[in-house]
Design an enzyme around this catalytic site. Structure first.
Site, PDB file in Angstrom:
ATOM      1  CB  CYS B 133      37.718  40.824  32.935  1.00 40.93           C
ATOM      2  SG  CYS B 133      39.337  40.287  32.390  1.00 40.93           S
ATOM      3  CG  HIS B 134      34.116  40.490  34.856  1.00 41.94           C
ATOM      4  ND1 HIS B 134      35.344  40.034  35.225  1.00 41.94           N
ATOM      5  CD2 HIS B 134      33.488  39.443  34.293  1.00 41.94           C
ATOM      6  CE1 HIS B 134      35.451  38.761  34.907  1.00 41.94           C
ATOM      7  NE2 HIS B 134      34.345  38.379  34.340  1.00 41.94           N
TER       8      HIS B 134
END
Lengths: 420, 169
Positions: B133-134
């Site tokens: 995701c990040h």
């Protein structure tokens, strides 16, 4: 409305109006003096009202077929698409309607930024607008969770986890929001309830937004105060009604294009996979209209500060009427502001683009620069510009520039063929 | 009105407001607390997992309280790698011994401490986990090494019921 005397013609109308002055209100709305130079950027208020009504009506119908349960939500959406009569149409209007709503609201907001519509005496209209915008984002997020696809589930997980950044109470708040230890059925049912509630809150705020607008009246492209009613105004009906109506038709063509030709282009294929708490999709991205803020969130390497930066990016707008120190409203007479305005537009578009890309390498660098500039625009450029900028001469009335600099009223009558 | 009366009235007003505020809070609290995990959610507090068929280098993911739990039987190289890391190189310093009491078995919540995604196994710059995701990288002990996550992946309460069964929760 105190400037407006109205007596109904019929005896019954008079009897009714003395008890509940609805007819006075209708007459005020019809005759409402509007600047005669409003351009098509001013038609988005009407378009947004249409969007809100569309979302409420289609949403009401969808709620008759949708089942808010973790085991059934995904299937019930497919049931709407395949079995319910015209279910596909209603759902596609609702899903694309959200995007159209945001498209219109961004144009509406940037129109306000260009023509200085947020400035005195319209600060309250502006702040109510920002609250409506926040509620729109909440409604869009909650609604996106309801189909219970992979993006729904993981979007909900990521966004609710933003609250865990709050020191001390963060974890407790997240558990409270979820009603469990992860996003699950209790989360879905409460999200459905809130998604149903928010549009009606928005509707109430829209009434206040319009009420607050009708006190000072519309701003206009020249951005000067005008006398109402005067040679500078036209009655709302039929002049503005017909113009708004035409713009709305054009808007509906774009809307219909998405609904009938590319109904899924603005969504994510991952959301046609049912929610799975064990697998995160490789690339989580929010819907396009939230991307600039998502880019700001990811550009800060610290969790808490990232959340703070993202929220500040929205809330800073509420302070805009006081951050912009210039007395001149319209960018037409602010040569420097006009350039910074377009840089800001480009900056937000860039943020939206990098928000959709992976947060690494050059994308991350660009996101950081664009984030810094976003805050710089509001916190440094606007306050200083009000003092330093050399503005152009502002006309005395709307009629004046049309007459080549003459405020001569007799000439105005000649040239513009007024019907008094 | 005498001064005595005014004071008496002030007291009555204050008392009324105070009782009213307590009453309002007593009504508001149930409305807020109803959103917290209910009895049926709390009842699903523990899970037993059979690990008899797991060879070194294998990870299984089980669902506990709606969250994924990674159970990894680590290889000797991974254990050695995790133990070799100096504590001052860690963003959230924790010894590997404290995270995996039986060094062969790593049991942890498969939830990225940034925003709750499920990290991918055997990925990232530290041979451990990587959150897509990040972009948080975790090492073979599930400790955060690079990226936005603030802390190491959490170790849930668990115990070995016998050599083949782990009870989580």
């Amino acid at each position: 409305m105190s400037d407006h005397e109205y007596t109904p013609k019929s005896k019954f109308g008079k009897w009714f109006n003395d008890r509940l002055p609805l007819l006075t209100l209708a007459s005020h709305l019809t005759d409402y003096p509007t600047p005669k130079n409003l351009n098509y950027w001013w038609t988005f208020g009407g378009i947004l009202t249409f969007c809100l009504i569309t979302q409420i009506v289609t949403g009401l119908v969808l709620a008759m077929h949708y089942i808010a349960h973790a085991d059934m939500a995904f299937d019930s959406v497919e049931h709407i698409m395949r079995n319910v009569n015209y279910g596909w149409l209603i759902r596609y209007i609702h899903a694309n309607g959200a995007s159209m709503f945001f498209l219109a609201v961004y144009i509406h907001i940037f129109r306000s930024l260009f023509y200085g519509s947020y400035k005195s005496p319209r600060e309250i209209i502006w702040i109510i607008g920002i609250i409506i915008y926040l509620l729109m984002m909440a409604a869009a997020f909650l609604g996106y969770v309801l189909p219970w696809g992979q993006m729904s589930f993981w979007g909900a997980t990521v966004i609710t986890n933003l609250f865990s950044a709050i020191p001390l109470v963060g974890e407790g708040i997240v558990t409270w929001l979820w009603g469990g230890y992860s996003v699950d059925n209790p989360t879905l049912t409460r999200f459905f309830t809130l998604h149903y509630l928010i549009p009606f809150l928005i509707l109430g705020l829209v009434v206040l937004h319009i009420w607050a607008l009708h006190v000072p009246g519309n701003n206009n492209p020249v951005g000067i105060d005008i006398k109402k009613p005067s040679k500078d105004t036209v009655p709302f009906h039929p002049y503005i009604v017909i113009k708004d109506g035409f713009a709305l038709l054009m808007f509906m063509i774009v809307f219909a294009f998405f609904v009938f030709y590319t109904p899924n282009i603005l969504g994510h294929a991952d959301n046609y996979i049912e929610a799975n708490p064990l697998v995160t999709p490789a690339h989580i991205v929010p819907e396009w209209y939230l991307l600039p803020f998502y880019a700001i969130l990811r550009s800060v390497p610290d969790k808490l500060l990232g959340v703070v930066a993202m929220l500040s990016a929205i809330l800073i707008l509420a302070a805009l009427p006081w951050l912009d120190t210039s007395k001149i409203r319209s960018a037409v007479f602010r040569p420097l502001y006009r350039q910074f305005y377009w840089i800001l537009v480009a900056d937000v578009l860039i943020l939206g683009y990098v928000g959709a890309m992976p947060a690494e390498g050059l994308y991350l660098l660009v996101a950081r620069v664009a984030t810094a500039y976003y805050f710089l625009h509001f916190l440094v450029v606007l306050p200083i510009l009000g003092y330093k900028e050399k503005t152009l001469p502002v006309p005395l009335s709307i009629t004046e520039p049309v007459l080549g600099g003459s405020p001569n009223l007799a000439l105005a009558k000649n040239k513009e063929n007024f019907k008094d | 009105m005498s001064e005595k009366n005014v004071k008496r009235r002030d007291f009555l007003f204050t008392a009324t407001y105070a009782v009213g505020a307590v009453g309002a809070a007593a009504v508001v609290w149930p409305m807020i607390d109803q959103m917290n995990p209910d009895a049926s959610v709390k009842a699903l507090a523990s899970t037993e997992v059979d690990i008899s068929s797991m060879n070194p280098g294998k990870t299984i993911t089980v669902l506990w309280r709606g969250k994924p739990v990674f159970i990894r039987r680590r290889t000797q190289e991974e254990i050695a790698e995790a133990k070799a890391v100096k504590l001052e190189d860690l963003k959230h310093p924790e010894k590997d011994e404290d995270r995996a009491k039986n060094p062969e078995w790593l049991v942890m919540l498969g939830v990225c401490t940034h925003l709750g995604c499920v990290p991918l196994d055997q990925k990232g710059d530290y041979n451990g986990w990587f959150c897509p995701c990040h972009g948080s990288h975790y090492d073979t002990s599930g400790r955060i090494r690079k990226g936005p996550a603030p802390t190491n992946m959490e170790i849930p309460e668990y115990k070995f019921v016998n050599t083949n069964t782990i009870k989580i929760g």
